[in-house]
Design a protein around this motif. Sequence first.
Motif, PDB file in Angstrom:
ATOM      1  N   PHE A 247      35.413  21.069 -95.375  1.00 57.54           N
ATOM      2  CA  PHE A 247      34.348  20.566 -94.474  1.00 57.54           C
ATOM      3  C   PHE A 247      34.106  19.079 -94.715  1.00 57.54           C
ATOM      4  O   PHE A 247      33.992  18.284 -93.774  1.00 57.54           O
ATOM      5  N   VAL A 248      34.071  18.689 -95.983  1.00 55.80           N
ATOM      6  CA  VAL A 248      33.843  17.276 -96.322  1.00 55.80           C
ATOM      7  C   VAL A 248      34.969  16.435 -95.751  1.00 55.80           C
ATOM      8  O   VAL A 248      34.745  15.396 -95.116  1.00 55.80           O
ATOM      9  N   GLU A 249      36.215  16.894 -95.934  1.00 57.99           N
ATOM     10  CA  GLU A 249      37.374  16.114 -95.480  1.00 57.99           C
ATOM     11  C   GLU A 249      37.532  16.113 -93.976  1.00 57.99           C
ATOM     12  O   GLU A 249      38.129  15.190 -93.420  1.00 57.99           O
ATOM     13  N   ALA A 250      36.965  17.117 -93.332  1.00 54.01           N
ATOM     14  CA  ALA A 250      36.979  17.132 -91.860  1.00 54.01           C
ATOM     15  C   ALA A 250      35.874  16.232 -91.291  1.00 54.01           C
ATOM     16  O   ALA A 250      35.639  16.231 -90.086  1.00 54.01           O
ATOM     17  N   GLY A 251      35.201  15.495 -92.153  1.00 54.41           N
ATOM     18  CA  GLY A 251      34.168  14.566 -91.685  1.00 54.41           C
ATOM     19  C   GLY A 251      32.818  15.232 -91.468  1.00 54.41           C
ATOM     20  O   GLY A 251      31.958  14.713 -90.744  1.00 54.41           O
ATOM     21  N   GLY A 252      32.599  16.361 -92.108  1.00 52.94           N
ATOM     22  CA  GLY A 252      31.375  17.133 -91.879  1.00 52.94           C
ATOM     23  C   GLY A 252      30.090  16.361 -92.102  1.00 52.94           C
ATOM     24  O   GLY A 252      29.094  16.598 -91.411  1.00 52.94           O
ATOM     25  N   TYR A 253      30.096  15.436 -93.054  1.00 47.60           N
ATOM     26  CA  TYR A 253      28.873  14.676 -93.335  1.00 47.60           C
ATOM     27  C   TYR A 253      28.656  13.543 -92.325  1.00 47.60           C
ATOM     28  O   TYR A 253      27.667  12.840 -92.405  1.00 47.60           O
ATOM     29  N   HIS A 254      29.623  13.363 -91.391  1.00 48.57           N
ATOM     30  CA  HIS A 254      29.470  12.310 -90.381  1.00 48.57           C
ATOM     31  C   HIS A 254      29.210  12.874 -88.990  1.00 48.57           C
ATOM     32  O   HIS A 254      29.131  12.126 -88.038  1.00 48.57           O
ATOM     33  N   GLU A 255      29.120  14.179 -88.878  1.00 46.61           N
ATOM     34  CA  GLU A 255      29.051  14.820 -87.555  1.00 46.61           C
ATOM     35  C   GLU A 255      27.708  15.516 -87.367  1.00 46.61           C
ATOM     36  O   GLU A 255      27.521  16.641 -87.835  1.00 46.61           O
ATOM     37  N   PRO A 256      26.773  14.870 -86.638  1.00 43.60           N
ATOM     38  CA  PRO A 256      25.462  15.498 -86.464  1.00 43.60           C
ATOM     39  C   PRO A 256      25.535  16.886 -85.824  1.00 43.60           C
ATOM     40  O   PRO A 256      24.643  17.702 -86.032  1.00 43.60           O
ATOM     41  N   ARG A 257      26.618  17.173 -85.075  1.00 42.92           N
ATOM     42  CA  ARG A 257      26.632  18.463 -84.364  1.00 42.92           C
ATOM     43  C   ARG A 257      26.647  19.668 -85.298  1.00 42.92           C
ATOM     44  O   ARG A 257      26.323  20.767 -84.901  1.00 42.92           O
ATOM     45  N   TRP A 258      27.069  19.472 -86.547  1.00 41.28           N
ATOM     46  CA  TRP A 258      27.082  20.618 -87.473  1.00 41.28           C
ATOM     47  C   TRP A 258      25.724  20.836 -88.135  1.00 41.28           C
ATOM     48  O   TRP A 258      25.525  21.830 -88.823  1.00 41.28           O
ATOM     49  N   TRP A 259      24.821  19.906 -87.975  1.00 39.31           N
ATOM     50  CA  TRP A 259      23.578  19.958 -88.751  1.00 39.31           C
ATOM     51  C   TRP A 259      22.384  20.291 -87.863  1.00 39.31           C
ATOM     52  O   TRP A 259      22.345  19.915 -86.693  1.00 39.31           O
ATOM     53  N   SER A 260      21.398  20.953 -88.454  1.00 37.04           N
ATOM     54  CA  SER A 260      20.112  21.120 -87.765  1.00 37.04           C
ATOM     55  C   SER A 260      19.424  19.755 -87.732  1.00 37.04           C
ATOM     56  O   SER A 260      19.805  18.843 -88.480  1.00 37.04           O
ATOM     57  N   ASP A 261      18.391  19.616 -86.898  1.00 39.91           N
ATOM     58  CA  ASP A 261      17.659  18.342 -86.846  1.00 39.91           C
ATOM     59  C   ASP A 261      17.098  17.980 -88.219  1.00 39.91           C
ATOM     60  O   ASP A 261      17.201  16.838 -88.662  1.00 39.91           O
TER      61      ASP A 261
END
Length: 431
Positions: free
Chosen positions: A222-236
């Motif tokens: 997830f980290v390497e897929a850019g998870g921390y840069h993609e707001p769509r994966w996160w709740s507000d």
Amino acid sequence: MAAVESTTASELSALLGNARARTLQLVGGLDESQWLGPKLAIVNPPLWETGHLGWFEERWCLRRLADGSLSASCLPQADALYDSSRVPHDARWSLPLPDMPATLRYLSEVRSAVGERLSQGAIDPDTAYFARLSAMHEQMHCEALTYTRQTLGRPALQGSAPAPLSAGTCDGDVEISGGCFELGARPDDGFVFDNEKWAHAVELPPFRMARMPVTCAQFADFVEAGGYHEPRWWSDEGWAWRLREAVLAPAYWTLDRGAWFRRRHDRLEPLPANEPMVHVNWYEAEAWCRWADRRLPSEAEWEFAAATVPGAPGIKRRYPWGSAAPSGNTANLYGTAGRCLPVEALPAGDSAWGIRQMIGNVWEWTADWFRPYPGFVRDPYAEYSEPWFGSHKVLRGGSHATAPELIRNTWRNFYTPDRRDVFAGFRTCAL
Ligand code: FE
């Protein structure tokens, strides 16, 4: 008052003694510069936390008077120093605390007086209840002192992990039938906290739960897929936390020439791919789930998977594997490895549904907010649960730093969703 198991003085003394041995191991070796340590919202100064243990035990075991008031402490100003509901967290570094040797003398003095009560023939239910509560309170603070050592980069205490047990793979999901079940503790379960009372009927649709918790390697994807840069994966709220804290990777992770390393206490280790993800907060767990098309279990689903037996409605086990107390073969708790074990270890601890490591290794975030069960009535230690309803998320199962005498299938732990310093990971269900 809670139901009390028939208890002997020697059982209670052993519980208290185990907790104290661990406390001394955690704080006895600190040098003077570490008694207070840095002022952080997520830790207590060890000197304060140690004195608070003595205060709690004295307050509940020795000072209660029939009219509900308290007799004087043997330590002047003890309430002004150590009452956690009265002393604000950030004031705990600037109090006129006794030094560590004097603090430990206070703990011994209280413990001798409690020991004397326990040695006076038949133990009344109140004495037994509060002695057990004090031992559990001390063990819970010991887990906190252990994650404080991780937070502050102090050495691990419990030696090294044994060689990982080769148990074969156990990945994939288990199909769980659901149905009507009783969530919570029953009156014949012995000592339980107010937040576990009482068992009440819950109807669960069928669900599919992972046999193993999410691993470090799976989280790294997830980290390497850019998870921390993609707001769509996160709740507000999760994204707001991510921005506010400027977080771009899990706690304690560093990238060095293309490879992830993770700090464990005072050492940097290559990321242990096959260990459960740990030091992850609820927002991060939720974001991973969205990215992976999974979801966190509800706490009812967690307890159903841990405690029920396929084809035997009405049966509820105390532990996933049955009724035997935890051992080094069934669960990685305090006293076993002293750190996380690989996710496939300890097959003897599987639940009746074949789900592994539900108890021990890492606490598991659930989807739910911490709320009272129907008919909730607070126990004498009123600040244990009630102040935290609605603001904390429920975790289940205990970690490698949880004392074996504390944990069971119905135990509800709770932290705010932003905490990543605790030994928490997560397990998922299929959407
Ligand atoms: Fe406390």
